[in-house]
Write an enzyme that holds these catalytic residues in place. Structure first.
Site, PDB file in Angstrom:
ATOM      1  N   SER A 236      65.244  57.094 -27.182  1.00 35.19           N
ATOM      2  CA  SER A 236      64.420  58.301 -27.296  1.00 35.19           C
ATOM      3  C   SER A 236      62.937  57.928 -27.336  1.00 35.19           C
ATOM      4  O   SER A 236      62.451  57.268 -26.418  1.00 35.19           O
ATOM      5  CB  SER A 236      64.852  59.105 -28.532  1.00 35.19           C
ATOM      6  OG  SER A 236      64.213  60.360 -28.574  1.00 35.19           O
TER       7      SER A 236
ATOM      8  N   ASP B 185      71.222  65.320 -20.817  1.00 32.08           N
ATOM      9  CA  ASP B 185      70.238  65.025 -21.857  1.00 32.08           C
ATOM     10  C   ASP B 185      68.937  65.797 -21.632  1.00 32.08           C
ATOM     11  O   ASP B 185      68.309  65.700 -20.574  1.00 32.08           O
ATOM     12  CB  ASP B 185      69.969  63.518 -21.860  1.00 32.08           C
ATOM     13  CG  ASP B 185      69.053  63.089 -22.994  1.00 32.08           C
ATOM     14  OD1 ASP B 185      68.514  63.956 -23.691  1.00 32.08           O
ATOM     15  OD2 ASP B 185      68.892  61.870 -23.161  1.00 32.08           O
TER      16      ASP B 185
END
Length: 664
Positions: free
Chosen positions: A446, A498
Site C-alpha cells: 500500500s 483493488d
C-alpha cells in the site's frame, strides 16, 4: 439530484431522500397512534384519579397531533417517491411539506415537556398501565426529537448559502467583473476553510505542527477542487455506485471475443519468468506484512496472538541502538519476529517512528534469499492517511537519470525521509558491512509499496542490482517516463479489483463523470435503486436492468451530455472537460496522469467453492499493463482485495500451486 434548497440555502440531502426515513417514521407513528388510541378507548371512563383530567386532555391532544403528523409524513413520503434523481419537478412541493412538518415539531416538543412534567408529578395516582404508557410516549417523543436534530446537523451544508449563489447565478454572472470575481474567490476560500476544519476535526487526536498545517491546506484544496463542480448529495453517489456495479457485472458476464482471449495467452518464457517472480513475491510479502507489526499479527491470529506475544516478546528485544520510536511492551518487534521467522540478530535497524511524511520501516538480513531487505510499512495511522492524501505532483530530480518526471508529493517525501536515514545514518553501510555479498531488496504494501518504489528509484544508481516488490501500491504514483524506467527493477503485485491500485486524480474524475452520467440518465426513482442495490449486494442474483434515457439513442448522441447530466454539474472543471474527450493524456496540469510502478502482476480470482466452514479460492496470475488500471472498478471486494492478508493468501496459493506442478 441537486441538493434540496430550503430556508434560503442548500442542504446535503435531496428531495427524494425522504422515502426510506419517512416510511420508517411513518410506521413508528402509526404503531404509536394505534397504541395510544387503544389505551384511550380502554380507559375512557376511568380518568377520575388525581391528575386524570390532565391525562385525558394529554391523550386527546396527542392523538390529534399524531394524526396530523401521520398525514404530513404520508404526503411527504408520497411526493418524495415521485420523479427521478435528475428530474425533481414532480417533487417541487416537498419544501412546503417540510415547513409544515417542522412547524408540527413545536407543539410536539411542548407536549413532550407536558408529558414529562405529568409523569414526574408525585401527586398523580392513576392506573399503573396508563402511567407506563405515558412514560413510553414521552420517551418516544424525545427520541424522535433528538434524532431529528441529529439529522438536521448531519445534512447541514456549511457552504449552503454560498452554493445557492453558485447554482442559480452560474450562467448569468460575468466572471470578468471584479465584483463577481471577488465573490467567486470568497466562495472557494470558504469551501477550502470548511474542508480544512473537517480534516482538523478528524485529526484532533494527533499533535499538529507546521507539516500538518501545510498538509491540511493542501488536502482541503484537493477536496474543494474535486467536489466543487458537482451538485450531488451522498445518496446520489451511493445510487451511482450501485448502478455502476451492476452495469459492470453485466459487462463482465458477457462472453469475450476470441481475439481478446488469445491476446492473454503468454509464451513459455514469460510464464517461467512470472512463476519466478510469484515465488519471490510470496516470500517478500511476509516482510511487507510484518512491517505492520502487532495489528496485523493479531488480525491474522485473533485467538492466539496475545498469548504468544505476551509470553515471547519480553526476552527478544534488540539493543537500544537498533530500534527507534515507541514499541510499548515490545509487541511490534515480537510480531515482526513471529511473521518473518527471523532472529533478532538478523535486524540491522528498526524504526517505529511515525509522523506525517515519516513512516516506520525496518532493515533485516534475509539469509534464505541472501538479501538485505528494507521493508516499509503501509497506512496504519492518521499521519499515514495525511501522507496518502497529499496527492499534489512534484518533480523528482535525480542525478544521472534522464527519465525524471512527476511523482506523488506525500509519498515522495516519505521516501526522502527513509533515504536520508539509510544513507546519512549509515544503515545500509552497516548492513553491507555485515553481509557484503547480499543484494538489496526493498518491499512494502500500500503506502509502503509506493514509498518503496520511489525509494528504489532514488537508490538505483548506487545499487544497480537492486530489486523492489511493491504490493498493492497507489495508482497515482509515477509519470509515464518514470514508470517505464522502473520496469527494469520493480515488480508491482495487484489482486483483483483493488481500489488503491486504481486511485489517482484522473481516475477519480473519471469515476465522478461516470456517476453523474449514469445517475442522470437512469429513469428509476432513487429509493428503488437503493433497495434493489442493497438486495443485490447482500443476496446476489442477476444485475437489475435499469432503464435509462440512453436507451435508443444513436452512437453520436451518446458522446454528448444530456441536459439532466449538465444539471448535476455546477461548472465544468478542467479535469472534467479533459476526461470528456476520453483522452487520458490531457489531464489538468495540477494532477497529470500518474501510473503504477514497474512491471505489473495482476492476480484475479478464477473460481471459488464455498464449503460449510471454509471457502476454497483458486487464483490465476498474469503480466498486465498500466492501462488495465485506468478505471476504478466498483465491487464489494474493492477494499478487501487490498488487504495484506488477502494479498499474501493469493501469493501463497499461487506459489504452492506452482510447487505442486513442479513436483508432479
Amino acid at each position: 439530484m441537486p441538493g434540496l434548497v430550503a430556508f434560503g440555502r442548500r442542504w446535503a440531502i435531496g428531495s427524494d431522500d425522504f422515502v426510506l426515513p419517512g416510511a420508517f417514521e411513518l410506521f413508528v407513528r402509526l404503531v404509536w397512534w394505534v397504541g395510544i388510541l387503544a389505551v384511550y378507548a380502554i380507559h375512557k371512563g376511568q380518568f377520575n384519579c388525581p391528575g386524570g383530567g390532565l391525562l385525558h386532555s394529554y391523550l386527546l391532544v396527542l392523538l390529534i397531533l399524531l394524526a396530523s403528523i401521520i398525514c404530513v409524513l404520508s404526503a411527504l413520503v408520497y411526493i418524495s417517491m415521485q420523479g427521478t434523481i435528475s428530474n425533481p419537478g414532480p417533487r417541487k412541493s416537498l419544501p412546503k411539506l417540510l415547513y409544515i412538518r417542522l412547524v408540527l415539531c413545536l407543539p410536539e416538543f411542548f407536549w413532550a415537556v407536558v408529558g414529562a412534567v405529568w409523569v414526574s408529578d408525585g401527586s398523580v395516582h392513576c392506573e399503573k398501565t396508563v402511567i407506563n404508557v405515558i412514560i413510553g410516549t414521552v420517551i418516544a417523543s424525545w427520541v424522535i426529537i433528538i434524532f431529528t436534530i441529529i439529522g438536521v446537523v448531519i445534512v447541514f451544508d456549511p457552504l449552503g448559502g454560498k452554493k445557492t449563489f453558485y447554482l442559480t447565478d452560474n450562467l448569468n454572472r460575468n466572471l470578468e467583473s471584479s465584483q463577481s470575481g471577488q465573490l467567486l474567490y470568497n466562495v472557494k476560500n470558504t469551501a477550502t476553510r470548511v474542508w480544512e476544519k473537517r480534516i482538523r476535526l478528524l485529526c484532533c487526536c494527533i499533535v499538529q505542527d507546521d507539516d500538518h498545517r501545510v498538509a491540511f491546506t493542501s488536502i482541503a484544496e484537493l477536496f474543494r477542487t474535486y467536489f466543487s463542480d458537482t451538485d450531488l448529495v451522498p445518496s446520489d453517489i451511493a445510487a451511482g455506485l450501485i448502478l455502476l456495479h451492476q452495469e459492470q457485472d453485466k459487462m463482465e458476464s458477457c462472453p469475450k471475443e476470441p481475439e481478446e482471449v488469445l491476446c492473454h495467452s503468454p509464451s513459455s518464457l514469460v510464464t517461467d519468468d512470472l512463476d519466478v517472480e510469484l515465488e519471490n513475491a510470496a516470500h517478500y510479502m511476509l516482510f511487507a506484512a510484518a512491517a505492520y507489526g502487532w495489528p496485523y499479527y493479531i488480525y491474522t491470529n485473533p485467538f492466539t496472538a496475545l498469548c504468544k506475544l505476551s509470553g515471547d516478546c519480553c526476552g527478544n528485544r534488540p539493543t537500544d541502538s537498533d530500534i527507534t520510536g515507541s514499541d510499548r511492551h515490545n509487541f511490534h518487534f515480537g510480531s515482526i519476529l513471529k511473521i518473518t521467522g527471523l532472529q533478532y540478530r538478523d535486524f540491522i535497524h528498526i524504526s517505529f517512528h511515525n509522523k506525517i511524511y515519516e513512516i516506520p520501516f525496518f532493515v533485516a538480513l534475509d539469509h534464505k534469499k541472501e538479501a538485505i531487505v528494507v521493508a516499509v510499512r503501509g497506512t496504519l495511522s492518521f499521519e499515514d492517511i495525511l501522507t496518502d492524501l497529499s496527492a499534489d505532483c512534484e518533480d523528482l530530480t535525480l542525478e544521472d537519470v534522464l527519465e525524471n518526471g512527476f511523482v506523488h508529493k506525500g509519498i515522495t517525501q516519505a521516501a526522502n525521509y527513509i533515504y536520508r536515514k539509510l544513507i546519512n545514518d549509515g544503515i545500509l553501510n552497516q548492513a553491507f558491512t555485515t553481509a557484503p555479498e547480499y543484494k538489496l531488496v526493498i518491499v512494502g504494501h500500500s503506502l509502503g509499496g509506493g514509498t518503496a518504489s520511489i525509494l528504489a528509484v532514488m537508490l538505483r544508481n548506487s545499487f544497480p542490482t537492486l530489486r523492489c516488490y511493491a504490493f498493492s501500491p497507489p495508482g497515482g504514483l509515477l509519470s509515464k517516463s518514470l514508470a517505464d524506467y522502473t520496469k527494469h527493477f520493480i515488480v508491482s503485485v495487484i489482486v483483483g479489483k483493488d481500489l488503491v491500485a486504481r486511485l489517482s486524480m484522473p481516475n477519480m474524475e473519471d469515476l465522478k463523470r461516470r456517476i453523474v452520467r449514469i445517475v442522470a440518465n437512469c429513469s428509476r426513482p432513487k429509493y428503488q435503486i437503493l433497495l434493489r442495490g442493497c438486495w443485490y449486494e447482500v443476496f446476489g442474483g442477476d444485475p437489475d436492468n435499469f432503464p435509462t434515457e440512453l436507451d435508443g439513442r444513436s452512437q453520436d448522441a451518446l458522446t454528448q451530455p444530456l441536459l439532466a447530466e449538465e444539471s448535476l454539474m455546477v461548472r465544468r472543471s478542467p479535469s472534467y472537460s479533459a476526461l470528456e474527450d476520453e483522452s487520458h493524456l490531457n489531464s489538468p496540469p495540477q494532477y497529470p496522469r500518474l501510473y503504477l510502478p514497474g512491471k505489473i502482476i495482476h492476480i484475479v480470482e478464477e473460481s471459488s467453492s464455498k464449503r460449510l466452514c471454509s471457502s476454497d479460492i483458486k487464483y490465476t496470475a498474469r503480466w498486465s499493463n498500466e492501462t488495465v488500471f485506468s478505471s476504478i472498478l466498483i465491487s464489494p471486494k474493492m477494499v478487501t482485495d487490498h488487504m495484506p492478508d488477502v494479498v499474501l493468501k493469493a501469493l501463497n496459493s499461487l506459489s504452492q500451486e506452482h510447487g505442486s506442478c513442479i513436483s508432479c
